[in-house]
Design a protein around this motif. Structure first.
Motif, PDB file in Angstrom:
ATOM      1  N   SER A   1       0.758  -1.227  -0.223  1.00 44.13           N
ATOM      2  CA  SER A   1      -0.094  -0.031   0.160  1.00 44.13           C
ATOM      3  C   SER A   1       0.676   1.193   0.083  1.00 44.13           C
ATOM      4  O   SER A   1       0.251   2.421  -0.243  1.00 44.13           O
ATOM      5  CB  SER A   1      -0.715   0.004   1.153  1.00 44.13           C
ATOM      6  OG  SER A   1      -0.334  -0.053   2.417  1.00 44.13           O
ATOM      7  N   ARG A   2       2.050   1.073   0.479  1.00 44.40           N
ATOM      8  CA  ARG A   2       2.964   2.162   0.504  1.00 44.40           C
ATOM      9  C   ARG A   2       2.846   3.330  -0.789  1.00 44.40           C
ATOM     10  O   ARG A   2       2.741   4.489  -0.626  1.00 44.40           O
ATOM     11  CB  ARG A   2       4.211   1.955   0.877  1.00 44.40           C
ATOM     12  CG  ARG A   2       5.390   3.152   1.313  1.00 44.40           C
ATOM     13  CD  ARG A   2       6.612   2.754   1.669  1.00 44.40           C
ATOM     14  NE  ARG A   2       6.382   1.521   2.577  1.00 44.40           N
ATOM     15  CZ  ARG A   2       7.471   1.300   3.433  1.00 44.40           C
ATOM     16  NH1 ARG A   2       8.774   1.936   3.237  1.00 44.40           N
ATOM     17  NH2 ARG A   2       7.367   0.378   4.526  1.00 44.40           N
TER      18      ARG A   2
ATOM     19  N   LEU B   1       0.450  22.816   1.606  1.00 51.91           N
ATOM     20  CA  LEU B   1       1.627  22.473   2.494  1.00 51.91           C
ATOM     21  C   LEU B   1       2.728  22.112   1.843  1.00 51.91           C
ATOM     22  O   LEU B   1       2.500  21.744   0.421  1.00 51.91           O
ATOM     23  CB  LEU B   1       0.921  21.334   3.391  1.00 51.91           C
ATOM     24  CG  LEU B   1      -0.076  21.602   4.567  1.00 51.91           C
ATOM     25  CD1 LEU B   1      -0.587  20.645   4.983  1.00 51.91           C
ATOM     26  CD2 LEU B   1       0.240  22.935   5.269  1.00 51.91           C
ATOM     27  N   THR B   2       3.874  21.946   2.319  1.00 51.87           N
ATOM     28  CA  THR B   2       5.164  21.475   1.767  1.00 51.87           C
ATOM     29  C   THR B   2       5.470  20.076   2.044  1.00 51.87           C
ATOM     30  O   THR B   2       5.675  19.671   3.210  1.00 51.87           O
ATOM     31  CB  THR B   2       6.086  22.402   2.146  1.00 51.87           C
ATOM     32  OG1 THR B   2       5.894  23.714   1.926  1.00 51.87           O
ATOM     33  CG2 THR B   2       7.512  21.921   1.351  1.00 51.87           C
ATOM     34  N   PRO B   3       5.284  19.118   1.154  1.00 55.11           N
ATOM     35  CA  PRO B   3       5.491  17.560   1.500  1.00 55.11           C
ATOM     36  C   PRO B   3       6.927  17.291   1.534  1.00 55.11           C
ATOM     37  O   PRO B   3       7.609  17.815   0.549  1.00 55.11           O
ATOM     38  CB  PRO B   3       4.908  17.022   0.275  1.00 55.11           C
ATOM     39  CG  PRO B   3       4.786  17.824  -0.823  1.00 55.11           C
ATOM     40  CD  PRO B   3       4.672  19.117  -0.284  1.00 55.11           C
ATOM     41  N   HIS B   4       7.159  16.756   2.256  1.00 56.92           N
ATOM     42  CA  HIS B   4       8.702  16.018   2.685  1.00 56.92           C
ATOM     43  C   HIS B   4       8.609  14.520   2.849  1.00 56.92           C
ATOM     44  O   HIS B   4       7.656  14.094   3.459  1.00 56.92           O
ATOM     45  CB  HIS B   4       9.251  16.820   3.928  1.00 56.92           C
ATOM     46  CG  HIS B   4       9.785  18.056   3.889  1.00 56.92           C
ATOM     47  ND1 HIS B   4       8.838  19.210   3.356  1.00 56.92           N
ATOM     48  CD2 HIS B   4      10.952  18.769   3.625  1.00 56.92           C
ATOM     49  CE1 HIS B   4       9.499  20.503   3.254  1.00 56.92           C
ATOM     50  NE2 HIS B   4      10.930  20.077   3.694  1.00 56.92           N
ATOM     51  N   ILE B   5       9.806  13.848   2.379  1.00 54.53           N
ATOM     52  CA  ILE B   5       9.666  12.458   2.964  1.00 54.53           C
ATOM     53  C   ILE B   5      11.103  12.338   3.428  1.00 54.53           C
ATOM     54  O   ILE B   5      12.265  13.015   3.190  1.00 54.53           O
ATOM     55  CB  ILE B   5       9.751  11.624   1.489  1.00 54.53           C
ATOM     56  CG1 ILE B   5      10.911  12.092   0.346  1.00 54.53           C
ATOM     57  CG2 ILE B   5       8.343  11.569   0.817  1.00 54.53           C
ATOM     58  CD1 ILE B   5      11.022  10.987  -0.906  1.00 54.53           C
TER      59      ILE B   5
ATOM     60  N   LEU C   1      10.334   6.311   4.822  1.00 56.35           N
ATOM     61  CA  LEU C   1      10.086   5.984   6.057  1.00 56.35           C
ATOM     62  C   LEU C   1       8.891   6.786   6.329  1.00 56.35           C
ATOM     63  O   LEU C   1       8.058   6.581   7.381  1.00 56.35           O
ATOM     64  CB  LEU C   1      11.315   6.365   7.044  1.00 56.35           C
ATOM     65  CG  LEU C   1      12.775   5.809   6.893  1.00 56.35           C
ATOM     66  CD1 LEU C   1      13.647   6.417   7.748  1.00 56.35           C
ATOM     67  CD2 LEU C   1      12.607   4.309   7.073  1.00 56.35           C
ATOM     68  N   ALA C   2       8.656   8.080   6.048  1.00 60.33           N
ATOM     69  CA  ALA C   2       7.638   8.792   6.060  1.00 60.33           C
ATOM     70  C   ALA C   2       7.250  10.064   5.257  1.00 60.33           C
ATOM     71  O   ALA C   2       8.380  10.126   4.072  1.00 60.33           O
ATOM     72  CB  ALA C   2       7.749   9.452   7.169  1.00 60.33           C
ATOM     73  N   ILE C   3       6.216  10.378   5.167  1.00 59.69           N
ATOM     74  CA  ILE C   3       5.975  11.357   4.169  1.00 59.69           C
ATOM     75  C   ILE C   3       5.072  12.393   5.086  1.00 59.69           C
ATOM     76  O   ILE C   3       4.068  12.050   5.716  1.00 59.69           O
ATOM     77  CB  ILE C   3       4.867  11.264   2.959  1.00 59.69           C
ATOM     78  CG1 ILE C   3       4.900  12.414   2.009  1.00 59.69           C
ATOM     79  CG2 ILE C   3       3.541  10.396   3.136  1.00 59.69           C
ATOM     80  CD1 ILE C   3       4.277  12.214   0.484  1.00 59.69           C
ATOM     81  N   TYR C   4       5.124  13.640   5.056  1.00 58.76           N
ATOM     82  CA  TYR C   4       4.568  14.855   5.972  1.00 58.76           C
ATOM     83  C   TYR C   4       4.967  16.012   5.574  1.00 58.76           C
ATOM     84  O   TYR C   4       5.653  16.434   4.690  1.00 58.76           O
ATOM     85  CB  TYR C   4       5.233  14.541   7.413  1.00 58.76           C
ATOM     86  CG  TYR C   4       6.664  14.708   7.493  1.00 58.76           C
ATOM     87  CD1 TYR C   4       6.926  16.037   7.857  1.00 58.76           C
ATOM     88  CD2 TYR C   4       7.674  14.001   7.319  1.00 58.76           C
ATOM     89  CE1 TYR C   4       8.275  16.513   7.938  1.00 58.76           C
ATOM     90  CE2 TYR C   4       9.003  14.279   7.346  1.00 58.76           C
ATOM     91  CZ  TYR C   4       9.412  15.426   7.855  1.00 58.76           C
ATOM     92  OH  TYR C   4      10.477  15.886   7.734  1.00 58.76           O
ATOM     93  N   ALA C   5       3.937  17.068   6.301  1.00 54.68           N
ATOM     94  CA  ALA C   5       4.056  18.449   5.830  1.00 54.68           C
ATOM     95  C   ALA C   5       5.102  19.111   6.786  1.00 54.68           C
ATOM     96  O   ALA C   5       5.044  18.921   7.806  1.00 54.68           O
ATOM     97  CB  ALA C   5       2.705  18.920   6.128  1.00 54.68           C
TER      98      ALA C   5
ATOM     99  N   GLY D   1       3.872   7.787   8.736  1.00 53.51           N
ATOM    100  CA  GLY D   1       5.244   7.015   8.808  1.00 53.51           C
ATOM    101  C   GLY D   1       4.873   5.761   8.461  1.00 53.51           C
ATOM    102  O   GLY D   1       3.806   5.320   8.545  1.00 53.51           O
ATOM    103  N   PHE D   2       5.964   5.047   7.978  1.00 48.87           N
ATOM    104  CA  PHE D   2       5.740   3.638   7.392  1.00 48.87           C
ATOM    105  C   PHE D   2       6.583   2.599   8.234  1.00 48.87           C
ATOM    106  O   PHE D   2       7.828   3.015   8.466  1.00 48.87           O
ATOM    107  CB  PHE D   2       6.176   3.661   5.895  1.00 48.87           C
ATOM    108  CG  PHE D   2       5.282   4.564   5.148  1.00 48.87           C
ATOM    109  CD1 PHE D   2       3.784   4.036   4.687  1.00 48.87           C
ATOM    110  CD2 PHE D   2       5.786   5.696   4.743  1.00 48.87           C
ATOM    111  CE1 PHE D   2       2.898   5.152   4.319  1.00 48.87           C
ATOM    112  CE2 PHE D   2       4.869   6.487   3.842  1.00 48.87           C
ATOM    113  CZ  PHE D   2       3.695   6.066   3.743  1.00 48.87           C
ATOM    114  N   GLY D   3       5.991   1.413   8.431  1.00 50.68           N
ATOM    115  CA  GLY D   3       6.992   0.461   9.207  1.00 50.68           C
ATOM    116  C   GLY D   3       6.825  -0.736   7.905  1.00 50.68           C
ATOM    117  O   GLY D   3       6.715  -0.543   6.970  1.00 50.68           O
TER     118      GLY D   3
END
Length: 135
Positions: free
Chosen positions: A4-5, A21-25, A86-90, A98-100
């Motif tokens: 699903s990631r 918003l500004t997406p960061h990974i 590991l993650a995508i966030y604003a 966050g992803f495991g």
């Protein structure tokens, strides 16, 4: 069943952009196949701005996140296999995910899957400006 990631990253990226918003990974820089600027890696991770104003040619497919960007003024092609995200966030609010390890993600982390990262572009030398006398 497909992991699903990739779907979640694409959806959250679109949602963050739609909300100005500004997406960061966040990326695990030591996963096989990761191509990121090594000088910005800290504690084995790197955070990348993937907003439209920061990158060119962003592609989030089922296997990787890839784009071109400038780091310290130098152009670079970035390639991040899905298993390294590991993650995508604003940046502004921290909203995101966050992803495991998930079922099916072994496909991307296994030795059987060896993605071919894009060939790095050679930096182009800037042409010196020239002036012509027009009469």
């Amino acid at each position: 069943m497909n992991p699903s990631r990739p779907y979640l990253i694409r959806g959250l990226h679109e949602w963050l952009i739609d909300n100005d918003l500004t997406p960061h990974i966040a990326v695990d820089a030591f996963v096989k196949g990761v191509m990121v600027p090594e000088q910005f890696i800290s504690d084995g991770q790197i955070v990348l701005n993937i907003s439209p104003s920061a990158v060119v040619g962003l592609a989030i497919d089922d296997h990787a996140v890839s784009f071109s960007a400038r780091f310290g003024g130098m152009p670079m092609n970035v390639y991040v296999p899905m298993s390294a995200v590991l993650a995508i966030y604003a940046r502004e609010t921290g909203a995101g995910m966050g992803f495991g390890q998930e079922p099916g993600a072994e496909l991307y982390a296994s030795d059987d899957y060896d993605p071919e990262p894009p060939e790095p572009e050679q930096p182009k030398k800037a042409a010196r400006p020239s002036l012509k006398v027009v009469k």
